[in-house]
Write a protein that holds these residues in place. Structure first.
Motif, PDB file in Angstrom:
ATOM      1  N   ALA A  31       0.821  -1.216   0.000  1.00 54.62           N
ATOM      2  CA  ALA A  31       0.000   0.000   0.000  1.00 54.62           C
ATOM      3  C   ALA A  31       0.853   1.264   0.000  1.00 54.62           C
ATOM      4  O   ALA A  31       0.603   2.188  -0.785  1.00 54.62           O
ATOM      5  CB  ALA A  31      -0.936  -0.008   1.211  1.00 54.62           C
ATOM      6  N   ASP A  32       1.860   1.317   0.861  1.00 53.44           N
ATOM      7  CA  ASP A  32       2.700   2.514   0.967  1.00 53.44           C
ATOM      8  C   ASP A  32       3.464   2.807  -0.316  1.00 53.44           C
ATOM      9  O   ASP A  32       3.612   3.959  -0.715  1.00 53.44           O
ATOM     10  CB  ASP A  32       3.703   2.382   2.121  1.00 53.44           C
ATOM     11  N   GLY A  36       2.167  -3.787  -6.742  1.00 53.47           N
ATOM     12  CA  GLY A  36       1.293  -4.953  -6.763  1.00 53.47           C
ATOM     13  C   GLY A  36       1.887  -6.229  -6.215  1.00 53.47           C
ATOM     14  O   GLY A  36       1.163  -7.183  -5.960  1.00 53.47           O
ATOM     15  N   ALA A  37       3.206  -6.253  -6.028  1.00 51.47           N
ATOM     16  CA  ALA A  37       3.838  -7.482  -5.544  1.00 51.47           C
ATOM     17  C   ALA A  37       5.205  -7.185  -4.956  1.00 51.47           C
ATOM     18  O   ALA A  37       5.831  -6.176  -5.282  1.00 51.47           O
ATOM     19  CB  ALA A  37       3.976  -8.486  -6.681  1.00 51.47           C
ATOM     20  N   LEU A  38       5.637  -8.099  -4.106  1.00 53.07           N
ATOM     21  CA  LEU A  38       6.955  -8.029  -3.474  1.00 53.07           C
ATOM     22  C   LEU A  38       7.689  -9.341  -3.699  1.00 53.07           C
ATOM     23  O   LEU A  38       7.101 -10.405  -3.499  1.00 53.07           O
ATOM     24  CB  LEU A  38       6.817  -7.864  -1.951  1.00 53.07           C
ATOM     25  N   PRO A  39       8.956  -9.276  -4.077  1.00 57.43           N
ATOM     26  CA  PRO A  39       9.734 -10.506  -4.031  1.00 57.43           C
ATOM     27  C   PRO A  39       9.991 -10.839  -2.565  1.00 57.43           C
ATOM     28  O   PRO A  39      10.238  -9.945  -1.752  1.00 57.43           O
ATOM     29  CB  PRO A  39      11.023 -10.146  -4.769  1.00 57.43           C
ATOM     30  N   PHE A  50       5.005 -12.318  -3.036  1.00 58.36           N
ATOM     31  CA  PHE A  50       3.792 -11.992  -2.288  1.00 58.36           C
ATOM     32  C   PHE A  50       3.091 -10.882  -3.051  1.00 58.36           C
ATOM     33  O   PHE A  50       3.633  -9.793  -3.208  1.00 58.36           O
ATOM     34  CB  PHE A  50       4.103 -11.542  -0.860  1.00 58.36           C
ATOM     35  N   SER A  51       1.894 -11.175  -3.545  1.00 57.60           N
ATOM     36  CA  SER A  51       1.167 -10.224  -4.383  1.00 57.60           C
ATOM     37  C   SER A  51      -0.168  -9.823  -3.765  1.00 57.60           C
ATOM     38  O   SER A  51      -0.619 -10.410  -2.777  1.00 57.60           O
ATOM     39  CB  SER A  51       0.907 -10.845  -5.757  1.00 57.60           C
ATOM     40  N   GLU A  52      -0.782  -8.838  -4.385  1.00 61.28           N
ATOM     41  CA  GLU A  52      -2.120  -8.421  -3.969  1.00 61.28           C
ATOM     42  C   GLU A  52      -3.090  -9.602  -4.017  1.00 61.28           C
ATOM     43  O   GLU A  52      -3.955  -9.724  -3.157  1.00 61.28           O
ATOM     44  CB  GLU A  52      -2.644  -7.316  -4.894  1.00 61.28           C
ATOM     45  N   ARG A  53      -2.925 -10.439  -5.019  1.00 61.47           N
ATOM     46  CA  ARG A  53      -3.790 -11.624  -5.125  1.00 61.47           C
ATOM     47  C   ARG A  53      -3.592 -12.553  -3.931  1.00 61.47           C
ATOM     48  O   ARG A  53      -4.564 -13.076  -3.382  1.00 61.47           O
ATOM     49  CB  ARG A  53      -3.492 -12.392  -6.410  1.00 61.47           C
ATOM     50  N   ILE A 100       0.639 -14.342 -14.784  1.00 59.57           N
ATOM     51  CA  ILE A 100       1.302 -13.649 -13.677  1.00 59.57           C
ATOM     52  C   ILE A 100       1.599 -12.216 -14.104  1.00 59.57           C
ATOM     53  O   ILE A 100       1.619 -11.908 -15.291  1.00 59.57           O
ATOM     54  CB  ILE A 100       2.602 -14.363 -13.235  1.00 59.57           C
ATOM     55  N   ARG A 101       1.818 -11.361 -13.137  1.00 63.76           N
ATOM     56  CA  ARG A 101       2.031  -9.942 -13.428  1.00 63.76           C
ATOM     57  C   ARG A 101       3.408  -9.427 -13.052  1.00 63.76           C
ATOM     58  O   ARG A 101       3.742  -8.291 -13.354  1.00 63.76           O
ATOM     59  CB  ARG A 101       0.981  -9.113 -12.693  1.00 63.76           C
ATOM     60  N   HIS A 102       4.208 -10.240 -12.389  1.00 61.56           N
ATOM     61  CA  HIS A 102       5.532  -9.798 -11.921  1.00 61.56           C
ATOM     62  C   HIS A 102       6.549 -10.915 -12.087  1.00 61.56           C
ATOM     63  O   HIS A 102       6.225 -12.087 -11.854  1.00 61.56           O
ATOM     64  CB  HIS A 102       5.468  -9.385 -10.451  1.00 61.56           C
ATOM     65  N   LEU A 103       7.764 -10.527 -12.468  1.00 58.90           N
ATOM     66  CA  LEU A 103       8.846 -11.495 -12.641  1.00 58.90           C
ATOM     67  C   LEU A 103      10.133 -10.991 -12.001  1.00 58.90           C
ATOM     68  O   LEU A 103      10.587  -9.889 -12.324  1.00 58.90           O
ATOM     69  CB  LEU A 103       9.134 -11.720 -14.128  1.00 58.90           C
ATOM     70  N   PRO A 104      10.736 -11.784 -11.146  1.00 64.10           N
ATOM     71  CA  PRO A 104      12.087 -11.469 -10.685  1.00 64.10           C
ATOM     72  C   PRO A 104      13.072 -11.706 -11.833  1.00 64.10           C
ATOM     73  O   PRO A 104      12.954 -12.684 -12.568  1.00 64.10           O
ATOM     74  CB  PRO A 104      12.330 -12.471  -9.552  1.00 64.10           C
TER      75      PRO A 104
END
Length: 142
Positions: A31-32, A36-39, A50-53, A100-104
């Motif tokens: 939120a801050d 949409g996601a964190l590795p 870890f994502s919003e989903r 998926i929406r994010h990729l490391p």
């Protein structure tokens, strides 16, 4: 163009969390930072995403009590990753195929970036717009 070239022009700070962090802390980071996601990092390696989903699904399933549990219990794991030399269109195709929406972005075992589908679509749109301008320039000078 490779994903490495896309991430090279960005700020190299990657907002992340650990498997031991609480879901509440991870939700606050999302939120801050308006992301949409964190590795989820385990030392230098990536343990998951870890994502919003993930947040939505675990709150719907377990209620507010989930906020005190560890991210490692609810993250998506293993993370789907790409190498930094991956072509941007191949990365976009992978994201579409795997939904998926994010990729490391990895170089060996080390994460060097984190891209979203928005990053890749923006890059693709810039290429299309440049090509269209080149065509307009060619037509007007011919």
């Amino acid at each position: 163009m490779s994903v490495a070239k896309i991430i090279a022009s960005r700020d190299h700070t990657i907002v992340s969390c650990t498997p031991q962090d609480s879901v509440l802390l991870a939700a606050k980071l999302l939120a801050d930072k308006r992301i949409g996601a964190l590795p989820v990092m385990d030392g230098e390696g990536i343990a998951g995403i870890f994502s919003e989903r993930d947040l939505l699904y675990c709150v719907a399933r377990d209620g507010a009590a989930i906020l005190e549990r560890a991210v490692g219990e609810v993250m998506t794991s293993p993370a789907i990753t790409i190498e930094s030399d991956t072509d941007a269109l191949k990365a976009l195709s992978l994201m579409t195929r795997r939904r998926i929406r994010h990729l490391p972005v990895m170089e060996g075992e080390k994460m060097v970036g984190f891209v979203s589908i928005g990053d890749l679509v923006k890059h693709r749109m810039e290429i299309i717009e440049a090509e269209a301008q080149q065509m307009r320039d060619y037509i007007t000078t011919a």
